[in-house]
Design a protein around this motif. Structure first.
Motif, PDB file in Angstrom:
ATOM      1  N   ARG A  30      45.177  32.860  37.716  1.00 49.97           N
ATOM      2  CA  ARG A  30      44.976  31.413  37.560  1.00 49.97           C
ATOM      3  C   ARG A  30      44.169  30.794  38.689  1.00 49.97           C
ATOM      4  O   ARG A  30      43.431  29.844  38.470  1.00 49.97           O
ATOM      5  N   GLN A  31      44.336  31.321  39.894  1.00 50.99           N
ATOM      6  CA  GLN A  31      43.654  30.737  41.055  1.00 50.99           C
ATOM      7  C   GLN A  31      42.210  31.205  41.201  1.00 50.99           C
ATOM      8  O   GLN A  31      41.461  30.648  41.999  1.00 50.99           O
ATOM      9  N   THR A  32      41.828  32.219  40.453  1.00 49.66           N
ATOM     10  CA  THR A  32      40.468  32.756  40.540  1.00 49.66           C
ATOM     11  C   THR A  32      39.560  32.038  39.559  1.00 49.66           C
ATOM     12  O   THR A  32      39.903  31.861  38.393  1.00 49.66           O
ATOM     13  N   THR A  33      38.411  31.614  40.035  1.00 48.94           N
ATOM     14  CA  THR A  33      37.437  30.914  39.183  1.00 48.94           C
ATOM     15  C   THR A  33      36.209  31.797  38.964  1.00 48.94           C
ATOM     16  O   THR A  33      35.985  32.766  39.699  1.00 48.94           O
ATOM     17  N   ASP A  36      34.275  31.942  42.093  1.00 52.16           N
ATOM     18  CA  ASP A  36      34.772  32.948  43.043  1.00 52.16           C
ATOM     19  C   ASP A  36      34.212  34.330  42.696  1.00 52.16           C
ATOM     20  O   ASP A  36      33.763  35.074  43.577  1.00 52.16           O
ATOM     21  N   ARG A  45      26.936  32.918  38.079  1.00 55.84           N
ATOM     22  CA  ARG A  45      28.129  32.442  37.377  1.00 55.84           C
ATOM     23  C   ARG A  45      27.932  32.467  35.864  1.00 55.84           C
ATOM     24  O   ARG A  45      28.843  32.803  35.104  1.00 55.84           O
ATOM     25  N   LYS A  55      37.278  33.569  30.568  1.00 55.42           N
ATOM     26  CA  LYS A  55      38.054  34.090  31.696  1.00 55.42           C
ATOM     27  C   LYS A  55      39.119  35.074  31.197  1.00 55.42           C
ATOM     28  O   LYS A  55      39.365  36.112  31.812  1.00 55.42           O
TER      29      LYS A  55
END
Length: 196
Positions: A30-33, A36, A45, A55
């Motif tokens: 969840r914290q990875t975008t 990142d 990206r 994702k």
């Protein structure tokens, strides 16, 4: 014949998968975008959804690749002249829990337990793979306790996952090398030295 464009695309995909696996293992899913992953991989990206769709698609690809890597390394059977017996089985346990993917699997475990998790079924497969490997090794020996090799495999895999979980939470308080050595010593205590 693979074209240069296909080769570059494959290389980009591998860089993205490697970066995402590292980030998911350290930051969680969840914290990875995508930003990142792009920064870590050096790939734009916009290329990430082009390769994986979303994702969640990236997560599933990371897990699929990780399961394949574990399966490949665990399925390497000793050939003629290679050490066999208890020592080889214990080295198999080292392989089982020393995989770079172990940290990823432990980090994402909580997310796999959530209702409607997209990775729940993948985790069932991961655990089946790990237990199956342990059971195959244990079945080559006659354990000195009256337990099934299925139950012993569950206990060994559970202990390995638990050791890694404690180490991830408090790496300054858990010596992972000594803890895994203790697990190997426990297994050695219930498995005879000679093959049956």
């Amino acid at each position: 014949m693979t074209t240069r464009r296909e080769q570059i695309s494959g290389e980009s995909r591998e860089l993205i998968l490697t970066a995402a696996a590292e980030l998911f293992a350290t930051k969680g899913y969840r914290q990875t975008t995508f930003a990142d992953v792009a920064e870590r991989s050096g790939i734009s990206r916009g290329s990430i959804p082009w390769h994986f769709g979303s994702k969640e698609g990236l997560l599933m690809a990371v897990l699929e690749r990780s399961v394949d890597l574990v399966r490949t390394s665990l399925d390497d059977a000793p050939g003629p002249g290679v050490e066999t017996g208890l020592d080889h089985m214990l080295k198999g346990l080292d392989t089982l829990f020393a995989q770079p993917t172990t940290k990823l699997f432990v980090t994402l475990l909580v997310e796999a337990l959530e209702p409607d998790s997209p990775i729940h079924d993948r985790y069932v497969e991961i655990h089946d793979t790990l237990r199956g490997h342990c059971k195959r090794w244990l079945d080559r020996f006659a354990p000195t306790v009256a337990l099934s090799t299925d139950a012993l495999a569950v206990a060994i895999v559970g202990a390995g996952i638990g050791i890694h979980q404690q180490w991830l939470v408090a790496p300054d308080r858990v010596d992972i090398g000594q803890s895994l050595a203790a697990l190997r010593a426990l297994v050695a205590g219930i498995v005879p030295v000679t093959r049956t």
